[in-house]
Design an enzyme around this catalytic site. Structure first.
Site, PDB file in Angstrom:
ATOM      1  N   PHE A  50      49.858 -72.315  49.982  1.00 36.13           N
ATOM      2  CA  PHE A  50      48.693 -73.105  50.389  1.00 36.13           C
ATOM      3  C   PHE A  50      48.890 -74.539  49.930  1.00 36.13           C
ATOM      4  O   PHE A  50      49.273 -74.791  48.797  1.00 36.13           O
ATOM      5  CB  PHE A  50      47.410 -72.518  49.778  1.00 36.13           C
ATOM      6  N   ARG A  59      41.176 -83.999  50.372  1.00 35.45           N
ATOM      7  CA  ARG A  59      41.823 -84.575  51.566  1.00 35.45           C
ATOM      8  C   ARG A  59      42.398 -85.956  51.275  1.00 35.45           C
ATOM      9  O   ARG A  59      43.296 -86.416  51.946  1.00 35.45           O
ATOM     10  CB  ARG A  59      40.812 -84.713  52.710  1.00 35.45           C
TER      11      ARG A  59
HETATM   12  P1  5GP Z   1      46.086 -70.909  61.991  1.00 36.01           P
HETATM   13  O1  5GP Z   1      45.149 -70.591  63.105  1.00 36.01           O
HETATM   14  O2  5GP Z   1      47.397 -71.509  62.447  1.00 36.01           O
HETATM   15  O3  5GP Z   1      46.300 -69.714  61.088  1.00 36.01           O
HETATM   16  O4  5GP Z   1      45.354 -71.891  61.039  1.00 36.01           O
HETATM   17  C1  5GP Z   1      45.288 -73.210  61.178  1.00 36.01           C
HETATM   18  C2  5GP Z   1      44.250 -73.773  60.229  1.00 36.01           C
HETATM   19  O5  5GP Z   1      44.164 -73.056  58.974  1.00 36.01           O
HETATM   20  C3  5GP Z   1      44.645 -75.175  59.876  1.00 36.01           C
HETATM   21  O6  5GP Z   1      44.196 -76.104  60.825  1.00 36.01           O
HETATM   22  C4  5GP Z   1      44.016 -75.327  58.504  1.00 36.01           C
HETATM   23  O7  5GP Z   1      42.669 -75.727  58.646  1.00 36.01           O
HETATM   24  C5  5GP Z   1      44.043 -73.950  57.895  1.00 36.01           C
HETATM   25  N1  5GP Z   1      45.213 -73.782  56.999  1.00 36.01           N
HETATM   26  C6  5GP Z   1      46.248 -72.946  57.159  1.00 36.01           C
HETATM   27  N2  5GP Z   1      47.132 -73.064  56.142  1.00 36.01           N
HETATM   28  C7  5GP Z   1      46.617 -74.003  55.317  1.00 36.01           C
HETATM   29  C8  5GP Z   1      47.075 -74.590  54.063  1.00 36.01           C
HETATM   30  O8  5GP Z   1      48.132 -74.264  53.491  1.00 36.01           O
HETATM   31  N3  5GP Z   1      46.264 -75.529  53.529  1.00 36.01           N
HETATM   32  C9  5GP Z   1      45.098 -75.930  54.091  1.00 36.01           C
HETATM   33  N4  5GP Z   1      44.398 -76.870  53.462  1.00 36.01           N
HETATM   34  N5  5GP Z   1      44.632 -75.420  55.262  1.00 36.01           N
HETATM   35  C10 5GP Z   1      45.405 -74.461  55.859  1.00 36.01           C
END
Ligand code: 5GP
Length: 178
Positions: A152, A165
């Site tokens: 993460f 952020r």
């Molecule tokens: P996905 O649909 O590809 O699983 O998720 C995308 C969204 O999950 C991203 O736009 C973000 O908001 C959140 N996300 C996924 N991994 C991370 C991470 O390592 N850090 C943060 N801050 N958000 C993440």
């Protein structure tokens, strides 16, 4: 630094980020040379990346935003709620979606479906970060800043519960501190 009880370490410093952003922008400038482009920033996570990327783009660009939110729940289902849709007509236009991070890829899949219905001439995806080992589909990400493992990350637009952020570096959160 300890963040919310977790150890953190710098994964990408601001200079490394700035130089990678320039490289991506230069690739985009080359690929869309002589064309007009609509850039769609996916809020909120992409706003800092987009601001830096955009200032390196020397094309005829229209910029717009979409704000999305994953439905609340335990696991990611890929159901996204569109809080605010784009206000631009993208039919028959070259479109580039700018994301902060592609993790499972379910959000990007839902976004592709949403935008394909608006009949753009082409639709490409740019993401600052990509977790290829987490992606559950095979949607190609056309422009990737950095590929990372499943950790993460926060900073440079990416949040933890709406916070952090503003950090100029991208930090990886590690195990809980006991
Ligand atoms: P996905 O649909 O590809 O699983 O998720 C995308 C969204 O999950 C991203 O736009 C973000 O908001 C959140 N996300 C996924 N991994 C991370 C991470 O390592 N850090 C943060 N801050 N958000 C993440």
């Amino acid at each position: 630094m300890i963040i919310n009880g977790m150890q953190s370490q710098v994964l990408f410093g601001k200079d490394a980020i700035a130089s990678r952003v320039k490289q991506i922008a230069s690739q985009i400038n080359q690929d869309f040379h002589g064309q007009s482009l609509v850039i769609v920033g996916v809020l909120k996570g992409s706003f800092i990346f987009l601001a830096d990327l955009l200032r390196e783009i020397d094309l005829d660009v229209q910029t717009t935003f979409i704000q999305v939110k994953s439905y609340e729940g335990t696991a990611s289902t890929g159901n996204i709620e569109i809080i605010q849709d784009i206000d631009a007509d993208i039919s028959d236009k070259e479109v580039l979606l700018v994301e902060d991070i592609v993790d499972t890829g379910l959000t990007v899949a839902a976004m592709l479906k949403h935008f394909t219905e608006k009949k753009p001439r082409s639709l490409k995806i740019c993401s600052l970060l990509h977790k290829p080992d987490s992606q559950l589909n095979e949607i190609p990400i056309d422009y990737v800043g950095f590929s990372i493992s499943k950790e993460f990350v926060i900073g440079y637009g990416l949040d933890l519960d709406g916070k952090f952020r503003q950090f100029p570096n991208i930090l990886q959160l590690k195990s809980e501190v006991s």
